[in-house]
Design a protein around this motif. Structure first.
Motif, PDB file in Angstrom:
ATOM      1  N   LYS A  24       0.849  -1.200   0.000  1.00  0.00           N
ATOM      2  CA  LYS A  24       0.000   0.000   0.000  1.00  0.00           C
ATOM      3  C   LYS A  24       0.882   1.247   0.000  1.00  0.00           C
ATOM      4  CE  LYS A  24      -1.105   1.334   4.647  1.00  0.00           C
ATOM      5  NZ  LYS A  24      -2.102   1.524   5.663  1.00  0.00           N
ATOM      6  N   GLU A  25       0.305   2.338  -0.431  1.00  0.00           N
ATOM      7  CA  GLU A  25       1.040   3.599  -0.453  1.00  0.00           C
ATOM      8  C   GLU A  25       1.195   4.158   0.960  1.00  0.00           C
ATOM      9  OE1 GLU A  25      -1.183   6.072  -3.239  1.00  0.00           O
ATOM     10  OE2 GLU A  25       0.317   5.603  -4.768  1.00  0.00           O
ATOM     11  N   HIS A  26       2.333   4.775   1.189  1.00  0.00           N
ATOM     12  CA  HIS A  26       2.642   5.439   2.447  1.00  0.00           C
ATOM     13  C   HIS A  26       3.199   6.824   2.115  1.00  0.00           C
ATOM     14  CE1 HIS A  26       2.455   1.721   4.889  1.00  0.00           C
ATOM     15  NE2 HIS A  26       2.927   1.143   3.794  1.00  0.00           N
ATOM     16  N   ILE A  27       3.233   7.680   3.094  1.00  0.00           N
ATOM     17  CA  ILE A  27       3.855   8.985   2.915  1.00  0.00           C
ATOM     18  C   ILE A  27       5.316   8.873   3.330  1.00  0.00           C
ATOM     19  CG2 ILE A  27       3.897  11.401   3.623  1.00  0.00           C
ATOM     20  CD1 ILE A  27       0.830  11.170   3.922  1.00  0.00           C
ATOM     21  N   VAL A  28       6.194   9.148   2.369  1.00  0.00           N
ATOM     22  CA  VAL A  28       7.637   9.120   2.596  1.00  0.00           C
ATOM     23  C   VAL A  28       8.104  10.562   2.741  1.00  0.00           C
ATOM     24  CG1 VAL A  28       9.881   8.556   1.583  1.00  0.00           C
ATOM     25  CG2 VAL A  28       7.948   6.983   1.312  1.00  0.00           C
ATOM     26  N   ASP A  29       8.824  10.849   3.813  1.00  0.00           N
ATOM     27  CA  ASP A  29       9.422  12.165   4.031  1.00  0.00           C
ATOM     28  C   ASP A  29      10.907  12.072   3.720  1.00  0.00           C
ATOM     29  OD1 ASP A  29       7.031  13.334   5.071  1.00  0.00           O
ATOM     30  OD2 ASP A  29       7.453  12.400   7.004  1.00  0.00           O
ATOM     31  N   LEU A  71      14.517  21.483   4.141  1.00  0.00           N
ATOM     32  CA  LEU A  71      13.436  21.228   3.195  1.00  0.00           C
ATOM     33  C   LEU A  71      12.950  19.810   3.445  1.00  0.00           C
ATOM     34  CD1 LEU A  71      11.708  21.570   0.589  1.00  0.00           C
ATOM     35  CD2 LEU A  71      13.739  20.839  -0.694  1.00  0.00           C
ATOM     36  N   THR A  72      11.640  19.671   3.607  1.00  0.00           N
ATOM     37  CA  THR A  72      11.033  18.357   3.718  1.00  0.00           C
ATOM     38  C   THR A  72      10.050  18.185   2.567  1.00  0.00           C
ATOM     39  OG1 THR A  72      11.208  18.331   6.124  1.00  0.00           O
ATOM     40  CG2 THR A  72       9.614  16.820   5.145  1.00  0.00           C
ATOM     41  N   LEU A  73      10.241  17.104   1.810  1.00  0.00           N
ATOM     42  CA  LEU A  73       9.299  16.709   0.772  1.00  0.00           C
ATOM     43  C   LEU A  73       8.557  15.497   1.295  1.00  0.00           C
ATOM     44  CD1 LEU A  73      11.683  16.709  -2.320  1.00  0.00           C
ATOM     45  CD2 LEU A  73      10.079  18.501  -1.679  1.00  0.00           C
ATOM     46  N   SER A  74       7.256  15.522   1.215  1.00  0.00           N
ATOM     47  CA  SER A  74       6.433  14.390   1.633  1.00  0.00           C
ATOM     48  C   SER A  74       5.679  13.905   0.410  1.00  0.00           C
ATOM     49  CB  SER A  74       5.456  14.798   2.728  1.00  0.00           C
ATOM     50  OG  SER A  74       6.159  15.313   3.844  1.00  0.00           O
ATOM     51  N   LYS A  75       5.922  12.646   0.054  1.00  0.00           N
ATOM     52  CA  LYS A  75       5.346  12.086  -1.161  1.00  0.00           C
ATOM     53  C   LYS A  75       4.599  10.805  -0.831  1.00  0.00           C
ATOM     54  CE  LYS A  75       6.573  10.399  -5.727  1.00  0.00           C
ATOM     55  NZ  LYS A  75       7.644  10.115  -6.674  1.00  0.00           N
ATOM     56  N   LYS A  76       3.354  10.697  -1.308  1.00  0.00           N
ATOM     57  CA  LYS A  76       2.584   9.468  -1.145  1.00  0.00           C
ATOM     58  C   LYS A  76       2.975   8.529  -2.278  1.00  0.00           C
ATOM     59  CE  LYS A  76      -1.918   7.703  -0.075  1.00  0.00           C
ATOM     60  NZ  LYS A  76      -3.307   8.029   0.240  1.00  0.00           N
ATOM     61  N   MET A  77       3.453   7.321  -1.891  1.00  0.00           N
ATOM     62  CA  MET A  77       3.989   6.417  -2.899  1.00  0.00           C
ATOM     63  C   MET A  77       4.072   5.001  -2.353  1.00  0.00           C
ATOM     64  SD  MET A  77       7.932   7.785  -2.581  1.00  0.00           S
ATOM     65  CE  MET A  77       8.947   6.383  -2.958  1.00  0.00           C
ATOM     66  N   LEU A  78       4.230   4.054  -3.271  1.00  0.00           N
ATOM     67  CA  LEU A  78       4.596   2.717  -2.859  1.00  0.00           C
ATOM     68  C   LEU A  78       6.051   2.768  -2.431  1.00  0.00           C
ATOM     69  CD1 LEU A  78       2.948   0.451  -5.584  1.00  0.00           C
ATOM     70  CD2 LEU A  78       2.249   0.706  -3.197  1.00  0.00           C
ATOM     71  N   THR A  80       9.262   1.322  -2.331  1.00  0.00           N
ATOM     72  CA  THR A  80      10.154   0.313  -2.883  1.00  0.00           C
ATOM     73  C   THR A  80      11.571   0.863  -2.840  1.00  0.00           C
ATOM     74  OG1 THR A  80      10.058   1.090  -5.178  1.00  0.00           O
ATOM     75  CG2 THR A  80       8.341  -0.481  -4.476  1.00  0.00           C
ATOM     76  N   TYR A  81      12.530  -0.036  -2.859  1.00  0.00           N
ATOM     77  CA  TYR A  81      13.930   0.371  -2.856  1.00  0.00           C
ATOM     78  C   TYR A  81      14.199   1.323  -4.018  1.00  0.00           C
ATOM     79  CZ  TYR A  81      19.007   0.036  -2.783  1.00  0.00           C
ATOM     80  OH  TYR A  81      20.343   0.330  -2.741  1.00  0.00           O
ATOM     81  N   ASP A  82      13.755   0.936  -5.214  1.00  0.00           N
ATOM     82  CA  ASP A  82      14.015   1.758  -6.402  1.00  0.00           C
ATOM     83  C   ASP A  82      13.315   3.108  -6.331  1.00  0.00           C
ATOM     84  OD1 ASP A  82      15.668  -0.177  -7.512  1.00  0.00           O
ATOM     85  OD2 ASP A  82      14.062  -1.071  -8.714  1.00  0.00           O
ATOM     86  N   ALA A  83      12.082   3.137  -5.828  1.00  0.00           N
ATOM     87  CA  ALA A  83      11.337   4.402  -5.761  1.00  0.00           C
ATOM     88  C   ALA A  83      11.983   5.374  -4.779  1.00  0.00           C
ATOM     89  CB  ALA A  83       9.883   4.137  -5.376  1.00  0.00           C
ATOM     90  N   VAL A  84      12.426   4.871  -3.637  1.00  0.00           N
ATOM     91  CA  VAL A  84      13.087   5.740  -2.658  1.00  0.00           C
ATOM     92  C   VAL A  84      14.411   6.256  -3.228  1.00  0.00           C
ATOM     93  CG1 VAL A  84      14.203   5.807  -0.379  1.00  0.00           C
ATOM     94  CG2 VAL A  84      11.942   4.750  -0.643  1.00  0.00           C
ATOM     95  N   CYS A  85      15.178   5.365  -3.865  1.00  0.00           N
ATOM     96  CA  CYS A  85      16.453   5.795  -4.468  1.00  0.00           C
ATOM     97  C   CYS A  85      16.220   6.821  -5.571  1.00  0.00           C
ATOM     98  CB  CYS A  85      17.221   4.597  -4.999  1.00  0.00           C
ATOM     99  SG  CYS A  85      17.912   3.552  -3.697  1.00  0.00           S
TER     100      CYS A  85
END
Length: 110
Positions: A24-29, A71-78, A80-85
């Protein structure tokens, strides 16, 4: 799942071991720190100008406890290792244009 060796691979292995829901999608900061407010705002505005800005649930600059601006970016996303990188690489590319550095990322486990 198999993750590369290194700090991020270790983080993802620990997340998996703790039962993190990768489906599921989570908010990544993700955070970066800058010497000045002008530099932080310049990079923040680059993300505001992105055509897919709706993917960010928050783009915020604020004073950093140890000096400078964060600066904090908060992105709703799945998550995954690749997405975070990929997100970190984009931020790193933009941060390199000014006097700043990356300061990590995080996600709340619900």
């Amino acid at each position: 799942m198999s993750y590369p060796e290194g700090a991020y691979g270790d983080v993802f292995r620990r997340m998996e071991e703790s039962g993190f829901d990768f489906d599921k999608e989570h908010i990544v900061d993700i955070h970066a720190v800058f010497a000045t407010e002008t530099e932080a705002d310049r990079i923040a505005l680059m993300f505001v100008a992105d055509s897919d800005v709706d993917q960010y649930v928050n783009i915020e600059t604020k004073p950093y406890d140890e000096g400078g601006m964060e600066l904090t970016l908060s992105k709703k996303m799945l998550v995954t290792y690749d997405a975070v990188c990929q997100l970190e690489d984009l931020l790193a590319e933009r941060v390199s244009l000014v006097d700043g550095y990356l300061d990590g990322w995080g996600v709340m486990q619900q």
